[in-house]
Design a protein around this motif. Sequence first.
Motif, PDB file in Angstrom:
ATOM      1  N   GLN A 156      33.050 -32.205 -46.531  1.00 27.66           N
ATOM      2  CA  GLN A 156      34.420 -32.915 -45.417  1.00 27.66           C
ATOM      3  C   GLN A 156      33.719 -34.213 -45.460  1.00 27.66           C
ATOM      4  O   GLN A 156      32.631 -34.340 -44.973  1.00 27.66           O
ATOM      5  CB  GLN A 156      34.228 -31.851 -44.085  1.00 27.66           C
ATOM      6  N   HIS A 170      36.103 -30.268 -39.218  1.00 27.07           N
ATOM      7  CA  HIS A 170      36.955 -28.920 -39.513  1.00 27.07           C
ATOM      8  C   HIS A 170      36.607 -28.096 -37.975  1.00 27.07           C
ATOM      9  O   HIS A 170      35.725 -28.489 -37.376  1.00 27.07           O
ATOM     10  CB  HIS A 170      36.107 -27.970 -40.378  1.00 27.07           C
ATOM     11  N   SER A 172      35.164 -25.677 -37.297  1.00 35.67           N
ATOM     12  CA  SER A 172      34.067 -23.449 -37.422  1.00 35.67           C
ATOM     13  C   SER A 172      33.496 -24.609 -36.100  1.00 35.67           C
ATOM     14  O   SER A 172      32.612 -23.586 -35.671  1.00 35.67           O
ATOM     15  CB  SER A 172      33.174 -24.267 -38.699  1.00 35.67           C
ATOM     16  N   GLN A 175      33.190 -21.694 -33.655  1.00 28.94           N
ATOM     17  CA  GLN A 175      32.462 -20.671 -33.884  1.00 28.94           C
ATOM     18  C   GLN A 175      31.540 -21.031 -32.722  1.00 28.94           C
ATOM     19  O   GLN A 175      30.725 -18.982 -32.152  1.00 28.94           O
ATOM     20  CB  GLN A 175      31.886 -20.857 -35.728  1.00 28.94           C
ATOM     21  N   ARG A 196      39.663 -36.349 -41.335  1.00 24.22           N
ATOM     22  CA  ARG A 196      38.521 -36.190 -42.463  1.00 24.22           C
ATOM     23  C   ARG A 196      38.972 -37.818 -42.986  1.00 24.22           C
ATOM     24  O   ARG A 196      40.132 -37.863 -43.217  1.00 24.22           O
ATOM     25  CB  ARG A 196      38.723 -35.290 -43.471  1.00 24.22           C
ATOM     26  N   GLN A 209      43.603 -27.684 -38.161  1.00 23.63           N
ATOM     27  CA  GLN A 209      43.470 -26.139 -38.855  1.00 23.63           C
ATOM     28  C   GLN A 209      43.017 -24.952 -37.879  1.00 23.63           C
ATOM     29  O   GLN A 209      43.617 -25.208 -36.616  1.00 23.63           O
ATOM     30  CB  GLN A 209      40.680 -25.820 -39.239  1.00 23.63           C
ATOM     31  N   GLU A 211      40.898 -21.686 -37.093  1.00 21.32           N
ATOM     32  CA  GLU A 211      39.768 -20.984 -36.809  1.00 21.32           C
ATOM     33  C   GLU A 211      39.127 -19.231 -36.294  1.00 21.32           C
ATOM     34  O   GLU A 211      39.658 -19.635 -35.934  1.00 21.32           O
ATOM     35  CB  GLU A 211      38.228 -22.173 -36.281  1.00 21.32           C
ATOM     36  N   ALA A 284      36.716 -18.740 -45.777  1.00 17.71           N
ATOM     37  CA  ALA A 284      35.807 -16.902 -45.458  1.00 17.71           C
ATOM     38  C   ALA A 284      35.259 -16.549 -45.567  1.00 17.71           C
ATOM     39  O   ALA A 284      34.459 -17.265 -46.501  1.00 17.71           O
ATOM     40  CB  ALA A 284      37.178 -15.810 -44.997  1.00 17.71           C
ATOM     41  N   GLY A 285      33.865 -15.637 -45.169  1.00 15.96           N
ATOM     42  CA  GLY A 285      33.218 -15.188 -45.054  1.00 15.96           C
ATOM     43  C   GLY A 285      32.541 -13.947 -44.426  1.00 15.96           C
ATOM     44  O   GLY A 285      32.893 -13.551 -43.201  1.00 15.96           O
ATOM     45  N   ALA A 306      33.972 -14.334 -40.135  1.00 14.57           N
ATOM     46  CA  ALA A 306      35.092 -16.253 -40.044  1.00 14.57           C
ATOM     47  C   ALA A 306      35.939 -16.362 -41.041  1.00 14.57           C
ATOM     48  O   ALA A 306      35.643 -15.775 -41.919  1.00 14.57           O
ATOM     49  CB  ALA A 306      33.553 -16.816 -40.125  1.00 14.57           C
ATOM     50  N   PHE A 307      36.388 -17.280 -40.789  1.00 14.49           N
ATOM     51  CA  PHE A 307      38.044 -17.604 -41.931  1.00 14.49           C
ATOM     52  C   PHE A 307      38.294 -18.599 -41.151  1.00 14.49           C
ATOM     53  O   PHE A 307      37.999 -19.770 -39.745  1.00 14.49           O
ATOM     54  CB  PHE A 307      38.953 -16.881 -41.544  1.00 14.49           C
ATOM     55  N   GLY A 308      38.788 -19.904 -41.773  1.00 13.54           N
ATOM     56  CA  GLY A 308      39.533 -21.362 -41.550  1.00 13.54           C
ATOM     57  C   GLY A 308      40.633 -21.965 -42.571  1.00 13.54           C
ATOM     58  O   GLY A 308      40.452 -21.635 -43.975  1.00 13.54           O
TER      59      GLY A 308
HETATM   60  N1  DAH Z   1      35.400 -25.115 -42.431  1.00 18.00           N
HETATM   61  C1  DAH Z   1      36.059 -24.682 -43.761  1.00 18.00           C
HETATM   62  C2  DAH Z   1      37.014 -25.861 -44.395  1.00 18.00           C
HETATM   63  O1  DAH Z   1      36.721 -27.055 -43.553  1.00 18.00           O
HETATM   64  C3  DAH Z   1      36.214 -23.565 -43.692  1.00 18.00           C
HETATM   65  C4  DAH Z   1      36.357 -22.324 -43.838  1.00 18.00           C
HETATM   66  C5  DAH Z   1      35.284 -21.343 -44.266  1.00 18.00           C
HETATM   67  C6  DAH Z   1      35.823 -21.856 -42.401  1.00 18.00           C
HETATM   68  C7  DAH Z   1      35.010 -20.189 -43.555  1.00 18.00           C
HETATM   69  C8  DAH Z   1      35.272 -20.534 -42.084  1.00 18.00           C
HETATM   70  C9  DAH Z   1      34.808 -20.282 -42.909  1.00 18.00           C
HETATM   71  O2  DAH Z   1      34.929 -20.246 -40.573  1.00 18.00           O
HETATM   72  O3  DAH Z   1      34.292 -18.636 -43.104  1.00 18.00           O
HETATM   73  O4  DAH Z   1      36.960 -26.125 -45.393  1.00 18.00           O
END
Ligand code: DAH
Length: 340
Positions: A156, A170, A172, A175, A196, A209, A211, A284-285, A306-308
């Motif tokens: 980033q 981001h 994140s 979270q 960015r 984004q 999240e 995500a993950g 989590a995912f973004g």
């Molecule tokens: N923060 C990551 C980005 O900006 C995106 C992201 C990926 C967020 C995986 C998440 C995650 O919460 O689990 O590229």
Amino acid sequence: MQEKMNELKLSALSALEGCETSRDFQDLKIRYLGKAGEVTGLLKGLKDVPKESRAEVGKIINDLRQELEGAFAAKEEELQKKEMEAGFLAEALDVTLPGTRPERGTLHPLTKVRNEIIGVFTGMGFEIFEGPEIDTDYYTFQALNIPKDHPARDMQDTFYITENVVLRPHTSPGQIRCLEQKEPPIKVLSPGKVYRSDDDATHSPMFQQVEGIVVDKKVTLCDLKGALDAFAAKLFGDETKTRFRPSYFPFTEPSVEVDVSCFRCKGKGCNLCKGTGWIEVLGAGMVHRNVIKNCGLDPDEYSGFAFGMGVERIAMLKYGIPNMKMLFENDVRFLNEFDK
Ligand code: DAH
């Protein structure tokens, strides 16, 4: 005298007959019946009439005056009525004419897509939490398991304000702030602008984004899959499938890249999905044990996913927009395309 009166009578009546407007009417009235008018002139001429016939002539002139006054009054009434009717007609509304439509605005495509994304997840019970756009290195990186000098910081291209303060690259960090502030079960969606140092047809120095984070006891990758399946169906069509590919993010383990089946060719392969039948939409993950620990929770007791995702990217895919800049130029011809 008698002849003069007849002439006067005839000329007055014929002038009255031809009179069309109240303006002309007033002129005529002054000319014949006014103080210096013709009938008054006749009366004034009475003094020249021999005394013995003066009374008789006077009566005749008065009769003439009365007759003319009557004719003028009738004409006045007629003209007033005519002009009132013409006024009504001129003012009449034609209710069959098409109305003038007011110019109507429409939501910006990014606002629509963001609202749609938010709608899907709030429908599943997610709360909205908005973190700050300027944040510290700790929330942006360290607490997310990205220590100083970690190569993932290069993923980033961050704008640094000072060594320790950044424009968030981001969403994140949201979270961490949620995990710090709330007790599990946590189910939060954190939309917002991110920044960015990156600028081309598919990247912009500012973008948005969304999240998502869920933390509770016994949260699994299946829960993540289920939530994202519902999201994909809602945004790209009911028959859309998702697939997970292994990936790497420092704050999740395992990490996945999430693809949706191509909604244009239905998975057969086209230029949108570059012949693969799949389109990458988000990362995500499962929340990394270190992240759970960093927020003061026990990773043996709690787990989460989590995912973004990038809002512009989703909008570009959904509407087939080739260049991200089109979303920011606000060309009304482009924006009107979304007023459907
Ligand atoms: N923060 C990551 C980005 O900006 C995106 C992201 C990926 C967020 C995986 C998440 C995650 O919460 O689990 O590229």
